[in-house]
Design a protein around this motif. Structure first.
Motif, PDB file in Angstrom:
ATOM      1  N   ARG A  90       0.850  -1.206   0.000  1.00 56.34           N
ATOM      2  CA  ARG A  90       0.000   0.000   0.000  1.00 56.34           C
ATOM      3  C   ARG A  90       0.885   1.256   0.000  1.00 56.34           C
ATOM      4  O   ARG A  90       0.676   2.181  -0.770  1.00 56.34           O
ATOM      5  CB  ARG A  90      -0.923  -0.031   1.222  1.00 56.34           C
ATOM      6  CG  ARG A  90      -2.204   0.705   1.053  1.00 56.34           C
ATOM      7  CD  ARG A  90      -3.139   0.504   2.244  1.00 56.34           C
ATOM      8  NE  ARG A  90      -4.101  -0.552   1.962  1.00 56.34           N
ATOM      9  CZ  ARG A  90      -4.128  -1.743   2.543  1.00 56.34           C
ATOM     10  NH1 ARG A  90      -3.267  -2.048   3.479  1.00 56.34           N
ATOM     11  NH2 ARG A  90      -5.022  -2.641   2.216  1.00 56.34           N
ATOM     12  N   LYS A  91       1.900   1.248   0.849  1.00 61.10           N
ATOM     13  CA  LYS A  91       2.826   2.387   0.935  1.00 61.10           C
ATOM     14  C   LYS A  91       3.683   2.490  -0.325  1.00 61.10           C
ATOM     15  O   LYS A  91       3.976   3.591  -0.787  1.00 61.10           O
ATOM     16  CB  LYS A  91       3.704   2.255   2.173  1.00 61.10           C
ATOM     17  CG  LYS A  91       2.925   2.457   3.465  1.00 61.10           C
ATOM     18  CD  LYS A  91       3.781   2.197   4.679  1.00 61.10           C
ATOM     19  CE  LYS A  91       2.940   2.366   5.947  1.00 61.10           C
ATOM     20  NZ  LYS A  91       3.644   1.899   7.142  1.00 61.10           N
ATOM     21  N   ASP A  94       2.215   4.400  -3.113  1.00 59.59           N
ATOM     22  CA  ASP A  94       2.267   5.851  -2.900  1.00 59.59           C
ATOM     23  C   ASP A  94       3.698   6.396  -2.951  1.00 59.59           C
ATOM     24  O   ASP A  94       3.896   7.562  -3.278  1.00 59.59           O
ATOM     25  CB  ASP A  94       1.639   6.217  -1.545  1.00 59.59           C
ATOM     26  CG  ASP A  94       0.150   5.911  -1.506  1.00 59.59           C
ATOM     27  OD1 ASP A  94      -0.495   5.957  -2.573  1.00 59.59           O
ATOM     28  OD2 ASP A  94      -0.363   5.614  -0.414  1.00 59.59           O
ATOM     29  N   ASN A  96       6.304   5.425  -4.791  1.00 58.44           N
ATOM     30  CA  ASN A  96       7.036   5.233  -6.041  1.00 58.44           C
ATOM     31  C   ASN A  96       8.128   4.166  -5.923  1.00 58.44           C
ATOM     32  O   ASN A  96       9.217   4.316  -6.471  1.00 58.44           O
ATOM     33  CB  ASN A  96       7.623   6.565  -6.532  1.00 58.44           C
ATOM     34  CG  ASN A  96       7.823   6.562  -8.028  1.00 58.44           C
ATOM     35  OD1 ASN A  96       7.137   5.838  -8.739  1.00 58.44           O
ATOM     36  ND2 ASN A  96       8.744   7.365  -8.498  1.00 58.44           N
ATOM     37  N   GLN A 147      -5.744  -1.401  -7.915  1.00 57.76           N
ATOM     38  CA  GLN A 147      -4.885  -0.226  -7.774  1.00 57.76           C
ATOM     39  C   GLN A 147      -3.532  -0.461  -8.454  1.00 57.76           C
ATOM     40  O   GLN A 147      -2.995   0.425  -9.119  1.00 57.76           O
ATOM     41  CB  GLN A 147      -4.708   0.116  -6.299  1.00 57.76           C
ATOM     42  CG  GLN A 147      -4.017   1.438  -6.047  1.00 57.76           C
ATOM     43  CD  GLN A 147      -3.931   1.771  -4.561  1.00 57.76           C
ATOM     44  OE1 GLN A 147      -4.551   1.133  -3.719  1.00 57.76           O
ATOM     45  NE2 GLN A 147      -3.142   2.778  -4.242  1.00 57.76           N
ATOM     46  N   TRP A 151      -1.979   1.578 -11.651  1.00 54.12           N
ATOM     47  CA  TRP A 151      -0.648   2.167 -11.626  1.00 54.12           C
ATOM     48  C   TRP A 151       0.151   1.725 -12.854  1.00 54.12           C
ATOM     49  O   TRP A 151       0.803   2.535 -13.511  1.00 54.12           O
ATOM     50  CB  TRP A 151       0.093   1.789 -10.336  1.00 54.12           C
ATOM     51  CG  TRP A 151       1.448   2.414 -10.281  1.00 54.12           C
ATOM     52  CD1 TRP A 151       1.777   3.631  -9.771  1.00 54.12           C
ATOM     53  CD2 TRP A 151       2.662   1.868 -10.818  1.00 54.12           C
ATOM     54  NE1 TRP A 151       3.115   3.885  -9.953  1.00 54.12           N
ATOM     55  CE2 TRP A 151       3.684   2.815 -10.595  1.00 54.12           C
ATOM     56  CE3 TRP A 151       2.987   0.677 -11.463  1.00 54.12           C
ATOM     57  CZ2 TRP A 151       4.998   2.601 -10.994  1.00 54.12           C
ATOM     58  CZ3 TRP A 151       4.296   0.469 -11.866  1.00 54.12           C
ATOM     59  CH2 TRP A 151       5.286   1.417 -11.625  1.00 54.12           C
TER      60      TRP A 151
END
Length: 178
Positions: A90-91, A94, A96, A147, A151
């Motif tokens: 999850r992190k 965010d 990259n 998600q 991406w």
């Protein structure tokens, strides 16, 4: 004795549900997975007993149809690791930490570049890269696969535009989505 008795009952349940039955003219098969947790060994209270049986049931499901598994302490370690990896993914989405690597697609007859394939890689800062199979499994199990797919699509489109801006024009970019 408790384990043997539980195994006998579980196998009887599996055997009885392994036979097809008919409802409204349709033949129906039930897939059954059973998780077993023994109070004296696995749990201190009813909630923990149910939680441990649930972990064992998921382990039985992953082993294939019509299975039962007993709870083992390693299952608790596995779930903590899975939760840690899910949080890290999850992190990573965010922060990259994901990268698309591009592999050329070459026509074997003409030896001409016909495109590139974007392959997602997870490169946590300061750690070893996460194997792709692990990344996909975590994403699917955690519900982050959509998600992740978004991406990948956005990154592939961004890269394609960048290449076009520099005069490179690969005929296509292929990506895998789940």
């Amino acid at each position: 004795r408790k384990h043997r008795d539980a195994a006998i009952v579980a196998q009887r349940i599996l055997d009885s549900l392994n036979r097809p039955f008919t409802a409204d003219g349709l033949e129906i098969m039930i897939g059954t997975s059973i998780g077993i947790s023994v109070l004296s060994e696995d749990s201190r209270d009813a909630a923990e007993l149910v939680r441990n049986a649930d972990l064992a049931m998921y382990k039985a499901k992953s082993a294939g149809k019509h299975n039962f598994k007993f709870h083992e302490e390693s299952m608790n370690t596995d779930i903590v690791l899975r939760n840690t990896m899910t949080d890290a993914l999850r992190k990573a989405l965010d922060a990259n930490e994901l990268k698309l690597h591009y592999q050329p697609i070459i026509d074997t007859n003409s030896h001409v570049l016909t495109g590139v394939e974007g392959l997602v890689r997870w490169m946590p800062e300061g750690r070893e890269p996460v194997p792709t199979e692990t990344l996909i499994q975590i994403a699917e199990e955690s519900g982050l696969i959509i998600q992740l797919g978004e991406w990948v699509m956005n990154e592939a489109c961004r890269q394609f535009r960048d290449w076009q801006g520099t005069g490179l024009n690969p005929p296509r970019i292929a990506i895998n989505v789940s």
